[in-house]
Write a protein that holds these residues in place. Structure first.
Motif, mmCIF file in Angstrom:
data_model
loop_
_atom_site.group_PDB
_atom_site.id
_atom_site.type_symbol
_atom_site.label_atom_id
_atom_site.label_comp_id
_atom_site.label_asym_id
_atom_site.label_seq_id
_atom_site.Cartn_x
_atom_site.Cartn_y
_atom_site.Cartn_z
ATOM 1 N N THR A 7 0.785 -1.314 -0.144
ATOM 2 C CA THR A 7 -0.022 -0.018 -0.004
ATOM 3 C C THR A 7 0.897 1.429 0.124
ATOM 4 O O THR A 7 2.120 1.199 0.389
ATOM 5 C CB THR A 7 -1.016 0.040 1.417
ATOM 6 N N VAL A 35 -3.403 -9.824 10.351
ATOM 7 C CA VAL A 35 -2.667 -8.729 9.600
ATOM 8 C C VAL A 35 -1.738 -8.018 10.200
ATOM 9 O O VAL A 35 -1.827 -7.519 11.490
ATOM 10 C CB VAL A 35 -3.873 -7.768 9.017
ATOM 11 N N ALA A 38 -1.258 -2.580 9.239
ATOM 12 C CA ALA A 38 -2.519 -2.046 8.544
ATOM 13 C C ALA A 38 -2.224 -0.731 8.109
ATOM 14 O O ALA A 38 -2.463 0.296 8.595
ATOM 15 C CB ALA A 38 -3.771 -2.124 9.328
ATOM 16 N N ALA A 42 -7.415 0.639 4.107
ATOM 17 C CA ALA A 42 -7.825 -0.744 4.791
ATOM 18 C C ALA A 42 -8.919 -1.527 3.683
ATOM 19 O O ALA A 42 -8.802 -2.721 3.642
ATOM 20 C CB ALA A 42 -9.069 -0.116 5.872
ATOM 21 N N ILE A 45 -6.402 -4.046 1.804
ATOM 22 C CA ILE A 45 -6.357 -4.938 2.667
ATOM 23 C C ILE A 45 -7.399 -6.071 2.816
ATOM 24 O O ILE A 45 -7.180 -7.197 2.991
ATOM 25 C CB ILE A 45 -5.693 -4.556 4.288
ATOM 26 N N ALA A 46 -8.764 -5.381 3.230
ATOM 27 C CA ALA A 46 -9.899 -6.255 3.306
ATOM 28 C C ALA A 46 -9.939 -7.264 2.116
ATOM 29 O O ALA A 46 -10.621 -8.175 2.176
ATOM 30 C CB ALA A 46 -10.852 -5.385 3.817
ATOM 31 N N ILE A 57 -5.244 -7.507 14.331
ATOM 32 C CA ILE A 57 -4.332 -6.452 13.560
ATOM 33 C C ILE A 57 -3.246 -6.047 14.486
ATOM 34 O O ILE A 57 -3.388 -5.352 15.303
ATOM 35 C CB ILE A 57 -5.265 -5.263 13.040
ATOM 36 N N ALA A 69 -4.531 2.536 8.752
ATOM 37 C CA ALA A 69 -5.647 2.258 8.354
ATOM 38 C C ALA A 69 -6.160 0.724 9.440
ATOM 39 O O ALA A 69 -6.910 0.354 9.262
ATOM 40 C CB ALA A 69 -5.405 1.053 7.072
ATOM 41 N N ASP A 72 -10.116 1.700 10.514
ATOM 42 C CA ASP A 72 -10.841 1.354 9.550
ATOM 43 C C ASP A 72 -10.913 -0.225 9.432
ATOM 44 O O ASP A 72 -12.073 -0.624 9.374
ATOM 45 C CB ASP A 72 -10.497 1.967 8.368
ATOM 46 N N LEU A 73 -9.924 -0.762 9.439
ATOM 47 C CA LEU A 73 -9.643 -2.424 9.123
ATOM 48 C C LEU A 73 -10.433 -3.042 10.361
ATOM 49 O O LEU A 73 -11.109 -3.997 10.131
ATOM 50 C CB LEU A 73 -8.426 -2.797 8.999
ATOM 51 N N ARG A 76 -13.944 -2.899 9.813
ATOM 52 C CA ARG A 76 -14.633 -3.496 8.996
ATOM 53 C C ARG A 76 -14.564 -5.222 9.343
ATOM 54 O O ARG A 76 -15.488 -5.791 8.840
ATOM 55 C CB ARG A 76 -13.506 -3.545 7.880
ATOM 56 N N THR A 77 -13.612 -5.621 10.271
ATOM 57 C CA THR A 77 -13.358 -6.935 10.611
ATOM 58 C C THR A 77 -13.842 -7.313 12.009
ATOM 59 O O THR A 77 -13.913 -8.527 12.173
ATOM 60 C CB THR A 77 -12.073 -7.389 10.298
#
Length: 206
Positions: A7, A35, A38, A42, A45-46, A57, A69, A72-73, A76-77
């Motif tokens: 990234t 992960v 991050a 994100a 990665i997701a 993470i 990130a 945010d990750l 999301r997870t």
């Protein structure tokens, strides 16, 4: 299974900002991953995680380009963010005190997809810098502690050249020479490839 997402974004500290490409490492199996770092994106990665669960993470340190990130990750997870608390001051530069993480300590073990990851506290690049050692994979995830060609940078706040040299000498050069080193930026290397070069740094640092 080791996977990588590269990234791009910026690293900022001490009033300067630099463009950087970061390695985001995914370790696990077809069902779940950890992960590592991050960085920046994100969504990318997701996407690479896909339908797998994220166990954690893990932040090798709290410079902004390795954690920006993470929130945010995590949202999301549903995965927890893990960080060594010695990097709290750097963490708060990005997130303030309101974003929580679970502390990591030297000697802690994370297990994902049957793979054990051992936490090695390796301060120097940052006070809370860690590496993750996976003996079953013959791999080390070094963050910014060790690169192909030498130690991570120590010219900015909260860093120490003498400390990073001690960390590398005492915690990393003791690993098997065939151990593959997966770095936070750039190409992978090995303990055996870096050891002769690092001995020169050690001699210069003391």
């Amino acid at each position: 299974m080791i996977d990588r997402v590269i990234t791009s974004g910026t690293f900022s500290l001490d009033g300067g900002t630099w463009d950087v490409d970061n390695n985001v490492w995914l370790v696990g199996d077809a069902r779940e991953v950890v992960v590592i770092d991050a960085a920046h994106d994100a969504a990318a990665i997701a996407e690479r995680v896909g339908g797998r669960g994220v166990r954690a993470i893990v932040c090798t340190h709290a410079h902004n380009d390795h954690i920006n990130a993470a929130r945010d990750l995590a949202e999301r997870t549903g995965a927890p963010i893990r960080l060594h608390p010695a990097d709290q001051v750097l963490w708060e530069q990005v997130y303030g005190p309101e974003v929580a993480y679970e502390p990591l300590g030297d000697g802690d073990k994370l297990t994902v997809g049957g793979i054990a990851l051992q936490v090695l506290h390796t301060p120097g690049h940052a006070p809370g810098a860690i590496c993750l050692y996976a003996p079953d994979l013959g791999a080390l995830f070094s963050g910014d502690t060790l690169f192909k060609g030498g130690p991570g940078a120590t010219g900015r706040s909260y860093s120490s050249f003498e400390t990073i040299i001690d960390s590398i000498k005492e915690r990393l050069l003791t690993l098997p020479p065939e151990t593959v080193v997966h770095t936070g930026h750039g190409d992978s290397t090995s303990i055996g490839a870096e050891a002769p070069h690092l001995e020169e740094w050690i001699a210069r640092g003391h």
